[in-house]
Design a protein around this motif. Structure first.
Motif, short mmCIF file in Angstrom:
data_model
loop_
_atom_site.label_atom_id
_atom_site.label_comp_id
_atom_site.label_asym_id
_atom_site.label_seq_id
_atom_site.Cartn_x
_atom_site.Cartn_y
_atom_site.Cartn_z
N PRO A 1 -28.26 11.92 1.21
CA PRO A 1 -28.18 10.95 2.30
C PRO A 1 -26.91 11.15 3.11
CG PRO A 1 -27.57 9.92 0.23
CD PRO A 1 -28.05 11.30 -0.11
N ALA A 2 -26.89 10.62 4.31
CA ALA A 2 -25.72 10.78 5.18
C ALA A 2 -24.46 10.15 4.58
CB ALA A 2 -26.01 10.18 6.55
N ALA A 3 -24.65 9.18 3.70
CA ALA A 3 -23.49 8.53 3.08
C ALA A 3 -22.78 9.44 2.08
CB ALA A 3 -23.94 7.25 2.37
N ARG A 4 -23.48 10.48 1.60
CA ARG A 4 -22.89 11.40 0.62
C ARG A 4 -23.22 12.84 1.00
NH1 ARG A 4 -25.14 7.38 -2.22
NH2 ARG A 4 -26.97 8.59 -2.79
N PRO A 5 -22.75 13.31 2.13
CA PRO A 5 -23.11 14.66 2.58
C PRO A 5 -22.45 15.73 1.72
CG PRO A 5 -21.41 13.79 4.01
CD PRO A 5 -21.80 12.66 3.07
N PHE A 6 -22.98 16.95 1.82
CA PHE A 6 -22.35 18.08 1.14
C PHE A 6 -21.00 18.40 1.79
CE2 PHE A 6 -26.85 18.75 0.14
CZ PHE A 6 -26.77 18.90 -1.23
N GLN A 7 -20.93 18.25 3.09
CA GLN A 7 -19.66 18.34 3.80
C GLN A 7 -19.78 17.52 5.08
OE1 GLN A 7 -19.57 22.71 4.20
NE2 GLN A 7 -19.82 22.49 6.42
N ALA A 8 -18.66 17.16 5.64
CA ALA A 8 -18.66 16.21 6.76
C ALA A 8 -19.12 16.83 8.06
CB ALA A 8 -17.25 15.63 6.94
N THR A 9 -19.09 18.17 8.13
CA THR A 9 -19.48 18.84 9.38
C THR A 9 -20.62 19.81 9.11
OG1 THR A 9 -17.79 20.54 9.01
CG2 THR A 9 -17.17 18.64 10.37
N GLY A 10 -21.17 20.34 10.20
CA GLY A 10 -22.37 21.16 10.09
C GLY A 10 -22.14 22.55 9.53
N GLY A 11 -23.21 23.31 9.49
CA GLY A 11 -23.18 24.59 8.79
C GLY A 11 -22.76 25.78 9.61
N LEU A 12 -22.58 25.64 10.93
CA LEU A 12 -22.21 26.76 11.79
C LEU A 12 -20.93 26.43 12.54
CD1 LEU A 12 -25.67 27.73 13.34
CD2 LEU A 12 -24.50 28.87 11.47
N GLU A 13 -20.12 27.45 12.81
CA GLU A 13 -18.87 27.27 13.54
C GLU A 13 -18.74 28.30 14.65
OE1 GLU A 13 -17.05 24.74 12.76
OE2 GLU A 13 -17.85 24.24 10.77
N LEU A 14 -18.02 27.93 15.69
CA LEU A 14 -17.66 28.85 16.77
C LEU A 14 -16.27 29.39 16.49
CD1 LEU A 14 -17.98 30.06 19.66
CD2 LEU A 14 -17.04 27.90 20.53
N LEU A 15 -16.11 30.70 16.64
CA LEU A 15 -14.81 31.36 16.49
C LEU A 15 -14.38 31.92 17.84
CD1 LEU A 15 -15.51 33.42 13.22
CD2 LEU A 15 -14.44 31.16 13.39
N THR A 16 -13.13 31.69 18.22
CA THR A 16 -12.62 32.21 19.48
C THR A 16 -11.25 32.84 19.24
OG1 THR A 16 -11.56 30.11 20.08
CG2 THR A 16 -13.83 30.44 20.82
N GLY A 17 -10.84 33.70 20.15
CA GLY A 17 -9.54 34.35 20.05
C GLY A 17 -9.51 35.60 20.88
N ASN A 18 -8.53 36.47 20.61
CA ASN A 18 -8.39 37.66 21.45
C ASN A 18 -9.42 38.74 21.16
OD1 ASN A 18 -7.36 38.62 19.03
ND2 ASN A 18 -5.30 39.06 19.82
N LEU A 19 -10.31 38.50 20.20
CA LEU A 19 -11.43 39.41 19.97
C LEU A 19 -12.71 38.94 20.67
CD1 LEU A 19 -10.92 40.47 16.25
CD2 LEU A 19 -10.68 41.88 18.30
N GLY A 20 -12.67 37.76 21.27
CA GLY A 20 -13.85 37.25 21.95
C GLY A 20 -14.36 35.97 21.30
N ARG A 21 -15.65 35.77 21.40
CA ARG A 21 -16.29 34.57 20.86
C ARG A 21 -17.41 34.99 19.90
NH1 ARG A 21 -15.70 29.81 24.00
NH2 ARG A 21 -17.92 29.26 24.01
#
Length: 604
Positions: free
Chosen positions: A412-432
């Motif tokens: 349930p949302a009250a006890r998630p595996f983690q507070a945020t989703g499963g995918l992330e965006l990475l940015t920096g001098n190598l691009g996105r």
């Protein structure tokens, strides 16, 4: 029901960014709706060609023009497990349509590639482009203008996105997607992966590996891991194009057949002659796409959808960016763990409540747009139901269980595996780039190590077998983007890199290619854009450059003096070997026309 304020802000941002293109799309769709079904205006010879192969009753209905006609677009073939069940569907659909006073015709077929067959092979370089071929083939099928509504029969990686893109070109047609379901559970994904790693180390024979793979992929239906195929099915429920709970009902069962018949009745009900006209171009608005992205994040779905959802949205006149994905991930709890971000398969996910349970939980948290249109019911709350057969064998929809029977799989949302989703965006001098962080252990989400640069996954495997991949390193596999060679998946890298990680080495992957819906335990920054073939920063990396991949802060950087980095020339690759063989020469136009990964890697 109150919508989360941040969700509302992101949706409004997409709406504003897309306003002009979306209005043009809606104007075209409204014009097509205003014209009415074109079948009634076809010339007599045209119409006669359109129903020449029908039986007398169907001919009479089509000639009279009063009965609705359903166009069926199918990805059936009998080689691929996910699509073999569709062999029975046309007859079932046709019979149900006739029972209801309508007609149904298979409008056309679309190709269906299996990335499982082509992984690590030259044919994988056609895979991503097959999505655009499928979209065009869908357009060809529906261009006969014989239809009042459509049913789409397709499951796997590029098939569903291609069908969606093609269907949106006919956005005036009510359209429902009809799944076929997963195969029964076989050898566990964990055990399969263990044998793969043993084989990579030379500790298992080819016979051992083939036995394990055959016990994993052993029957009709989709593969049971939560890769791109099954992520597609989840999305169709979240975006309102499936009947509730339809995604993971097993193939060739009475319940599956009942759901298929119900889809026929429902597409007639939402057709121009039904009680609730609902064309696909109206269903798939910015709210539907936001709901789909939230579903992707909440279930830890496939990285491939960061490409496909962008391309699908563009077909509806909507502009999505990876920043939208990242911002939605930041507010979406992870509520499911299915392989590769957990041990369970999709059958266990279904039995623990599955998509209907997750939809109900997210709705209660204000993390879905409750007023988004769907093909079944009045709003997305209707998707929080589970299909079943009653004592008389009739299809019913029961409220989803209030408690997950297995919180190791669905929470349930009250006890998630983690507070945020499963995918992330990475940015920096190598691009996105994007990373499937939910599949990576927390202690491995930050890697800083020297680069080892390769031009193909075969080079990585040769280096592994030669014992050259020692110490901590970041494997950089470049010239794998859409312009270079069609952006193949590099899933064959998972076993050797997994072996090295298990030995205690800190390893990561950085690539402008894809890693598949089965992106696993090794941190992988994928879909890096700009790609090397476009002179992207990844083309300037050299062996020994220190690369930092930080999935916690969302950074991807080479740690080098900025002045040196700015003047370093980009490497150039000889890509001639990728231009020919297994049909690759037929796709030269696609490689020239394709856009960058963040714009969906689309050639349309």
């Amino acid at each position: 029901m109150t919508v989360n304020a941040r969700l509302g802000e992101i949706t409004e941002r997409i709406r504003n960014r897309s306003r002009d293109d979306r209005n043009r799309y809606l104007d075209r769709m409204a014009a097509a709706i205003g014209e009415g079904p074109r079948r009634a205006r076809l010339g007599c010879a045209n119409l006669a060609h359109g129903f020449a192969a029908c039986g007398p009753e169907a001919k009479a209905r089509l000639a009279g023009g009063g009965a609705p006609n359903i166009g069926v677009v199918t990805a059936y073939n009998d080689m691929l497990s996910a699509h073999r069940p569709y062999e029975r569907y046309p007859a079932l659909i046709r019979a149900e349509a006739e029972r209801l006073g309508a007609t149904a015709q298979v409008a056309g077929g679309v190709p269906a590639m299996c990335d499982g067959v082509t992984q690590g092979e030259p044919g994988m370089e056609l895979s991503l482009f097959s999505r655009d071929v499928i979209a065009m083939a869908t357009g060809v099928a529906l261009s006969h203008t014989m239809f009042d509504a459509a049913l789409m029969l397709g499951i796997c990686d590029k098939i569903v996105p291609g069908l969606v893109i093609g269907a949106l070109a006919f956005g005036h047609l009510p359209t429902i997607f009809v799944p076929s379901g997963p195969m029964p559970t076989g050898l566990s994904n964990g055990e399969k992966n263990r044998v793969r790693q043993l084989y990579a180390e030379g500790k298992a024979t080819r016979a051992d590996l083939l036995e394990a793979e055959s016990r994993s992929y052993h029957a009709a239906g989709t593969c049971t891991f939560y890769g791109t195929a099954n992520t597609n099915q989840m999305l169709m429920e979240f975006m309102g194009l499936h009947l509730p709970g339809a995604s993971f009902v097993p193939p060739d069962t009475p319940l599956r057949d009942a759901l298929t018949r119900a889809a026929v009745a429902r597409v007639l009900a939402i057709g121009p002659k039904g009680e609730s006209f609902r064309p696909i171009g109206e269903v798939l608005d910015e709210r539907a796409f936001v709901n789909g992205i939230v579903g992707l994040m909440a279930t830890g779905g496939s990285t491939n959808l960061t490409l496909h959802l962008v391309a699908m949205a563009r077909a509806a006149g909507l502009c999505l960016t990876w920043d939208d994905f990242a911002d939605l991930s930041a507010i979406t709890p992870l509520l499911a763990r299915a392989y590769p971000n957990g041990a369970a398969d999709v059958n266990a996910f279904r039995d623990a409540g599955g998509v209907p349970f997750v939809i109900r939980e997210l709705l209660a948290e204000g993390l879905l747009h409750p007023d988004a249109k769907i093909v079944w019911g009045d709003d997305i709350a209707a998707q929080a139901q589970t299909p079943a057969l009653d004592a008389a064998g009739e299809l019913v929809f029961d409220p989803v269980a209030t408690v997950s029977p297995d919180e190791t799989v669905v929470r349930p949302a009250a006890r998630p595996f983690q507070a945020t989703g499963g995918l992330e965006l990475l940015t920096g001098n190598l691009g996105r780039a994007v990373i499937k962080s939910s599949a990576v252990a927390p202690e491995r989400r930050v890697i800083e190590a020297p680069a080892r640069v390769f031009a193909s996954q075969d080079e990585v495997q040769r280096a592994f077998k030669a014992g050259e991949l020692t110490g901590d390193f970041v494997a950089v596999v470049r010239f794998q983007g859409p312009r270079a060679n069609g952006m193949p998946e590099l899933h064959k890298l998972t076993p050797p890199l997994g072996v090295l990680q298990d030995r205690g080495q800190k390893v990561a992957l950085v690539t402008d290619g894809r890693m598949s819906g089965a992106s696993g335990k090794v941190p992988a920054a994928i879909h890096l854009t700009p790609e090397a073939a476009d002179g992207g920063p990844i083309a300037r990396l050299r062996d020994g450059d220190v690369v930092r991949l930080d999935a916690v802060t969302g950074r991807l950087e080479v740690l080098i003096d900025p002045a040196e980095w700015a003047t370093r020339p980009a490497a150039v690759a000889d890509l001639q070997a990728n231009q020919w063989g297994v049909g690759r020469e037929l796709f030269a136009t696609f490689r020239r026309a394709v856009g960058p990964a963040e714009q969906g890697a689309s050639s349309l």
